[in-house]
Design a protein around this motif. Structure first.
Motif, PDB file in Angstrom:
ATOM      1  N   LEU A 134       0.817  -1.208   0.000  1.00 50.96           N
ATOM      2  CA  LEU A 134       0.000   0.000   0.000  1.00 50.96           C
ATOM      3  C   LEU A 134       0.855   1.264   0.000  1.00 50.96           C
ATOM      4  N   SER A 135       1.996   1.182   0.655  1.00 58.53           N
ATOM      5  CA  SER A 135       2.950   2.288   0.715  1.00 58.53           C
ATOM      6  C   SER A 135       4.274   1.687   1.144  1.00 58.53           C
ATOM      7  N   ASP A 328      -2.751  10.962  -2.093  1.00 63.39           N
ATOM      8  CA  ASP A 328      -3.760  10.278  -1.265  1.00 63.39           C
ATOM      9  C   ASP A 328      -3.166   9.455  -0.126  1.00 63.39           C
ATOM     10  N   GLU A 329      -1.860   9.537   0.096  1.00 64.61           N
ATOM     11  CA  GLU A 329      -1.259   8.803   1.203  1.00 64.61           C
ATOM     12  C   GLU A 329      -1.171   9.708   2.425  1.00 64.61           C
ATOM     13  N   LYS A 330      -1.739   9.230   3.532  1.00 64.53           N
ATOM     14  CA  LYS A 330      -1.695   9.985   4.783  1.00 64.53           C
ATOM     15  C   LYS A 330      -0.432   9.612   5.551  1.00 64.53           C
ATOM     16  N   SER A 349       0.854  13.502   2.508  1.00 70.07           N
ATOM     17  CA  SER A 349       0.367  14.662   3.261  1.00 70.07           C
ATOM     18  C   SER A 349       1.498  15.395   3.978  1.00 70.07           C
ATOM     19  N   ALA A 350       2.510  14.660   4.440  1.00 71.06           N
ATOM     20  CA  ALA A 350       3.637  15.315   5.111  1.00 71.06           C
ATOM     21  C   ALA A 350       4.523  16.043   4.111  1.00 71.06           C
ATOM     22  N   TYR A 390      -1.143  12.023  10.401  1.00 73.39           N
ATOM     23  CA  TYR A 390      -1.329  13.090   9.416  1.00 73.39           C
ATOM     24  C   TYR A 390      -0.757  14.378   9.995  1.00 73.39           C
ATOM     25  N   VAL A 391      -0.434  15.308   9.135  1.00 74.60           N
ATOM     26  CA  VAL A 391       0.074  16.592   9.615  1.00 74.60           C
ATOM     27  C   VAL A 391      -0.531  17.716   8.784  1.00 74.60           C
TER      28      VAL A 391
END
Length: 653
Positions: A134-135, A328-330, A349-350, A390-391
């Motif tokens: 997934l990541s 789309d990756e948190k 997101s970072a 998340y940030v």
């Protein structure tokens, strides 16, 4: 010899305890009675049911390693062939793979069906087990049970191994389908001290004892949970995340003590959590790598009328949104880093929001990251780094505090994506040595104003014009929906949602700018009235009227979460046909909910040929606690009842 006898007695007692505890379930021993079962006695409407679920956690201790082992056993019965029921035939296992890797093994799974009065067993083939990365941090192992249909029973077993011995996954005792029996056993070394934090409204039987565990080769604390006939907890409207309220227990490692009596403490305060994140390389060093964007930010600074102004901060925010696309990756940590993300114009997101903070700092602003847990990631119930995923950014300007999220092109200052409104945040301001838990600013009220003209024809049809203005999150959500499809598809959906009216001459205002947005259109409404003899019956809210109360439960044990306060206003001016008169009209009313939580106002007037209706619905509190749920439900019942009252027009003879 005495020591050997004592060891044998302890082993037999431990074995008997384990065996008695799970004697009602054995893998692959499915009965005809289970296969013939036609409905759940707990919830007769359920399409599937957990007959048995057991989770056992223990430590595999060797000379040079400690591994956390989790064994899962479950049996599920299917009562329907509906897709929403058959989805429980798919098992998904999520594993952390960044650094020391988690793993799953010993997967054994079987489907049972009754064929010609005999039990047929179908084994899951290894080729039906799939892995997907997934990541760089997570992967998913999944499989779907073969030959599952109405009447089937499935048995599933697997074993997970994790090097992260301090991180015991949450134990759930409630699911969105009923469960006949749930058991859980946790074996922890005697020197490990855990804080057990219950959640939800399901309370299983609990026992604790201390015995020798041969798998660890030492004394263990054994925590046992047992519960039967658990009703489902299904998702409802206006809930942040139903998983926050699902019955379960969280294990937080407080401390460990080794054989020499040396204690090590793991429990943290939120300041400890913030410090841990602050001194990671991403928040201390990587965020300073600003060379790649400095020329672009210098150009924005040069064109600004005033240094460190709100307008300049917004220009930088818009620059980040324009030049960095979210994948789309948190995450709360960089994946690509500032340089690579800016060069490739994308990132997690970072990558995006830490870059935004770096841009603001470079321009001289008081800016800092705020680490949060998104709505789909649950609320952290105790201070923890792991539960934060998340940030976002924070900037202070002229004494005002603003929160920003550049992953979404339609977000604005203090108008964050819905996923961000879940909890507080951990501010990580390393330059100023400020590391603390802070409150995210609550959203301002979103306002919706509809001004409508409506001309009623003699045959009962209505045509006219609508002007709608939306602000704050109403504007944000409108833009996301509008730009996610073609205008033709958007209007088709809008016509359907407004009782199949026909929309003409559609236009928008301020669509590409921040702030409020407006829609203007003409309409034709054929289903507007009911004509009986010489009378026309009209529900004056027309196509804006709700069909049902969104709150249907007799009791709700979790809060109603509207996300943001809101004000909905409808001003409708009717022109009645020349040869008709008003013979009945609803009364004006005012309803309140709580001391100042909600207001509904319905004011209607008639001056002969024109009727004017003004309706206001205001919710000043975005979160309504369970003890006020029945009052809220009744409040909306009264609104629905009022909205259904009719105007009666009678033909003049």
């Amino acid at each position: 010899m005495k020591r050997k006898i004592l060891f044998t007695i302890l082993f037999i007692n431990t074995y008997l305890s384990f065996n008695l505890y799970s004697q009602d379930y054995k893998l692959r021993e499915v009965s005809k009675a289970e296969l013939q079962k036609s409905y759940s006695a707990i919830d007769s409407t359920a399409g599937a049911e957990i007959l048995y679920y057991d989770k056992e956690v223990y430590y595999d201790v060797s000379y040079n390693s400690v591994v956390l082992v989790t064994e899962i056993r479950k049996r599920i019965k299917f009562y329907n062939n509906r897709p929403e029921d058959l989805k429980y035939a798919t098992e998904k296992i999520y594993l952390y793979i960044d650094g020391d890797r988690e793993s799953v093994s010993k997967i054994k799974a079987y489907t049972y069906n009754l064929v010609a009065g005999e039990i047929e067993e179908t084994k899951l083939d290894k080729g039906q087990i799939f892995e997907k990365e997934l990541s760089k941090r997570y992967k998913k192992v999944s499989f779907t049970m073969p030959k599952v249909k109405k009447g089937s029973v499935v048995d599933i077993y697997y074993k997970e191994r994790s090097p992260y011995f301090f991180r015991i996954d949450e134990f759930n005792f409630q699911f969105d389908i009923p469960a006949k029996k749930i058991t859980a056993k946790i074996f922890t070394p005697d020197g490990f001290v855990f804080n057990r934090i219950p959640k939800g409204y399901i309370y299983p039987k609990f026992e604790m004892e201390t015995k020798i565990d041969q798998r660890m080769g030492m004394k263990a604390n054994i925590y046992k949970y047992d519960i039967e006939n658990v009703p489902p907890l299904k998702d409802e409207k206006y809930v942040d995340n139903i998983e926050n309220y699902r019955g379960g227990v969280l294990f937080e490692l407080m401390s460990t003590k080794n054989s020499y009596g040396i204690m090590k403490h793991y429990s943290k305060s939120w300041e400890d959590v913030a410090r841990t994140i602050a001194f990671s390389n991403d928040y201390e060093n990587e965020i300073k790598r600003t060379n790649i964007f400095e020329d672009d930010i210098d150009a924005l600074i040069a064109s600004a009328e005033e240094e460190q102004s709100l307008e300049l901060a917004k220009d930088i925010f818009n620059h980040a949104k324009k030049n960095l696309k979210w994948n789309d990756e948190k995450s709360k940590y960089f994946d690509k880093g500032i340089r690579k993300a800016y060069k490739e114009k994308s990132g997690n997101s970072a990558d995006i929001n830490l870059s935004l903070v770096a841009m603001l700092r470079y321009a001289g602003f008081d800016a800092s990251p705020v680490v949060i847990s998104t709505r789909d990631n649950l609320k952290p119930f105790f201070p923890t780094v792991d539960r934060l995923n998340y940030v976002i950014g924070r900037v202070a300007i002229d004494g005002e505090e603003y929160f920003l999220d550049a992953t979404d092109k339609y977000s604005e200052f203090n108008v964050l994506p819905i996923r961000d409104y879940n909890w507080n945040g951990v501010m990580v301001d390393t330059p100023n040595e400020l590391w603390k838990l802070i409150n995210l600013k609550k959203p301002d009220a979103s306002k919706l104003i509809n001004v409508v003209t409506a001309t009623i024809t003699e045959d009962g049809k209505i045509n006219g014009k609508v002007r709608t203005k939306k602000s704050n999150h109403y504007s944000y959500l409108f833009k996301k929906k509008y730009f996610s499809q073609s205008e033709e598809d958007y209007l088709r959906d809008k016509e359907t949602s407004l009782d199949n009216i026909l929309i003409n001459e559609y236009e928008t205002e301020n669509l590409e700018e921040e702030g409020a947005v407006s829609e203007i259109f003409s309409y034709e409404y054929e289903k507007a009235t009911e004509k009986v003899g010489d009378k026309i019956f009209l529900k004056p809210l027309m196509f804006f009227m709700e069909d049902e109360n969104p709150f249907k439960l007799e009791e709700r044990k979790f809060p109603v979460d509207f996300v943001y306060p809101f004000t909905d206003k409808y001003i409708i001016n009717f022109k009645i046909p020349e040869n008709y008169e008003v013979t009945s009209i609803p009364e004006s009313i005012k309803l309140t909910f709580g001391e100042n939580s909600g207001l509904y106002q319905y004011i209607i007037s008639n001056n002969g040929k024109f009727i004017r209706l003004a309706v206001d619905l205001e919710m000043h509190d975005s979160m309504i606690m369970p003890n006020n749920y029945l009052f809220l439900k009744q409040f909306f019942n009264e609104i629905l009842k009022k909205d259904n009252e009719q105007i009666v027009l009678t033909k003049v003879k």
